[in-house]
Design an enzyme around this catalytic site. Structure first.
Site, PDB file in Angstrom:
ATOM      1  N   HIS A 141       0.847  -1.210   0.000  1.00 16.36           N
ATOM      2  CA  HIS A 141       0.000   0.000   0.000  1.00 16.36           C
ATOM      3  C   HIS A 141       0.873   1.248   0.000  1.00 16.36           C
ATOM      4  CE1 HIS A 141      -3.682   2.348   1.370  1.00 16.36           C
ATOM      5  NE2 HIS A 141      -2.693   3.184   1.650  1.00 16.36           N
ATOM      6  N   GLU A 142       1.857   1.257   0.911  1.00 20.95           N
ATOM      7  CA  GLU A 142       2.714   2.454   1.027  1.00 20.95           C
ATOM      8  C   GLU A 142       3.543   2.671  -0.226  1.00 20.95           C
ATOM      9  OE1 GLU A 142       0.987   3.079   4.625  1.00 20.95           O
ATOM     10  OE2 GLU A 142       1.889   4.326   3.100  1.00 20.95           O
ATOM     11  N   HIS A 145       1.664   4.200  -3.044  1.00 19.71           N
ATOM     12  CA  HIS A 145       1.507   5.665  -2.985  1.00 19.71           C
ATOM     13  C   HIS A 145       2.631   6.350  -3.779  1.00 19.71           C
ATOM     14  CE1 HIS A 145      -1.991   6.370  -0.607  1.00 19.71           C
ATOM     15  NE2 HIS A 145      -1.537   5.750   0.474  1.00 19.71           N
ATOM     16  N   TYR A 156      -4.653  14.210  -2.980  1.00 20.19           N
ATOM     17  CA  TYR A 156      -5.019  13.427  -1.809  1.00 20.19           C
ATOM     18  C   TYR A 156      -6.165  14.066  -1.004  1.00 20.19           C
ATOM     19  CZ  TYR A 156      -3.983   9.799   1.686  1.00 20.19           C
ATOM     20  OH  TYR A 156      -4.023   8.701   2.519  1.00 20.19           O
ATOM     21  N   GLU A 165      -6.194   6.355  -2.509  1.00 19.69           N
ATOM     22  CA  GLU A 165      -6.250   5.329  -1.464  1.00 19.69           C
ATOM     23  C   GLU A 165      -6.653   3.970  -2.019  1.00 19.69           C
ATOM     24  OE1 GLU A 165      -5.689   4.571   1.798  1.00 19.69           O
ATOM     25  OE2 GLU A 165      -4.281   6.182   1.285  1.00 19.69           O
ATOM     26  N   ASP A 220     -10.495  13.421   7.496  1.00 17.61           N
ATOM     27  CA  ASP A 220      -9.589  12.546   6.722  1.00 17.61           C
ATOM     28  C   ASP A 220      -9.502  12.974   5.257  1.00 17.61           C
ATOM     29  OD1 ASP A 220      -7.836  10.380   6.253  1.00 17.61           O
ATOM     30  OD2 ASP A 220      -9.522   9.051   5.725  1.00 17.61           O
ATOM     31  N   HIS A 225      -9.867   7.494   3.225  1.00 22.15           N
ATOM     32  CA  HIS A 225      -9.744   6.095   3.644  1.00 22.15           C
ATOM     33  C   HIS A 225     -11.105   5.428   3.800  1.00 22.15           C
ATOM     34  CE1 HIS A 225      -5.761   7.660   5.009  1.00 22.15           C
ATOM     35  NE2 HIS A 225      -5.376   6.489   4.542  1.00 22.15           N
TER      36      HIS A 225
END
Ligand code: 0DB
Ligand code: ZN
Length: 310
Positions: A141-142, A145, A156, A165, A220, A225
């Site tokens: 996931h990271e 990005h 974002y 996301e 958020d 998310h």
């Protein structure tokens, strides 16, 4: 340099043994530096402070016992290999950029992030999270990005942020391909079977699975998310098939689904793309990859119909 590249062995956070490429500096000095992939993969420890990248991981006998570091290093290699082998992409910049990770960030830190330069993982407090690098889907996931940042660079916030996301969750699920859950290996150690998010059924984590249920508030960054669940559900239906809100989707499998999203990310999506643009990009990608009258195109349309995105 490559001359001193050897295989290390270690125990991950969950007690599993794994091997990974490291550098032998001398007989009793090994470092978490892989020079076999791109311009390198290096894993550091912040030693529970917040200075980055911290200290390069090292070990004296090449039997690595820092589970968080073992997992971050091995899973960065696995994610690098996925992008190279499945999409012919050489690291996040497609030019072999060095992958830098830091574990043991801060104290009892219940999160992980890409900071524009590197991946960073907290140890969790042992209740909400275990050390987050123990989740292959979290590592993927990271790093995704970073890929998104160098390609579509989806802003974002709001719908483009939810797509940002979702792309990270989708490739997290493609790389950690034993389920359609996000963070299941590191989230709430005391509650087996739960997850941070689910692509199969976003509602189990309180996230929407239809556009009419999207969050439109300010939290958020506009629910990036949370609203990711809408596109995550579409991707799940595209891969596995199913009937949702009265719409039946014929599954096309994980591999073709991954190809469609990677093609869309690298050819059609842009920083301002919203959910409707995602639908169009996926249709155009499936058309380019499989043909206008293909099952893949039909299933993309059905999947976005099922989540209420036109
Ligand atoms: O990469 C991301 O999108 C998340 C990055 C969060 C972050 C951003 C900026 C600075 C610090 C942290 C991290 C992850 C995430 O989804 N975090 C969510 C859920 C979450 C994790 N830990 C939390 C603690 C409190 C509240 C929410 C959370 C979030 O930050 O919302 C991704 C996979 C697992 C952790
Ligand atoms: Zn994310």
């Amino acid at each position: 340099n490559m001359l001193h590249e050897i295989t290390g062995t270690g125990t991950g956070v969950l007690g599993d043994t794994k091997s990974f490429e490291v550098t032998k500096v001398s007989n009793n000095n090994y470092t978490a530096k892989d020079t076999t992939r791109g311009k390198g993969i290096e894993t550091y420890t912040a030693r529970n402070r917040t200075t980055l990248p911290g200290t390069l991981g090292s070990d004296t006998d090449n039997n690595w016992t820092d589970g968080a570091l073992v997992d971050a290093h091995a899973y960065a290699q696995k994610t690098y290999d996925y992008y190279k082998n499945a999409h012919n992409r050489n690291s996040f910049d497609n030019n072999g950029a060095k992958l830098i990770s830091t574990v043991h960030y801060s104290n009892r830190y219940n999160n992980a992030f890409w900071n524009g330069t590197q991946m960073v993982y907290g140890d969790g407090d042992g209740s909400v999270f275990r050390p987050l690098s123990a989740g292959l889907d979290v590592v993927a996931h990271e790093l995704t990005h970073a890929v998104t940042e160098r390609t579509a660079n989806l802003i974002y916030q709001n719908e483009s942020g939810a797509l940002n996301e979702s792309i990270s969750d989708i490739f997290g699920a493609m790389i950690d391909d034993d389920d359609w859950l996000m963070g299941e290996d590191v989230y709430t150690p005391g509650t087996p079977g739960d997850a941070l998010r689910s692509l199969e059924d976003p509602t189990v984590a309180g996230d929407p699975d239809h556009y009419s249920d999207r969050y439109t508030g300010p939290n958020d960054n506009g629910g990036v998310h949370t609203n990711s669940g809408i596109n995550n559900k579409a991707a799940y239906l595209l891969a596995e098939g199913g009937t949702h809100t009265g719409v039946t989707v014929t599954g096309i499998g994980r591999n073709d689904t991954a190809k469609i999203y990677y093609y869309a990310l690298t050819n059609y999506l842009n920083p301002n793309s919203n959910f409707s643009a995602m639908r169009q990009a996926a249709i155009q990608s499936a058309t380019a990859l499989f043909g206008a009258n293909s099952q893949q195109v039909k299933s993309v349309k059905a999947a976005y119909d099922a989540v209420g995105v036109q």
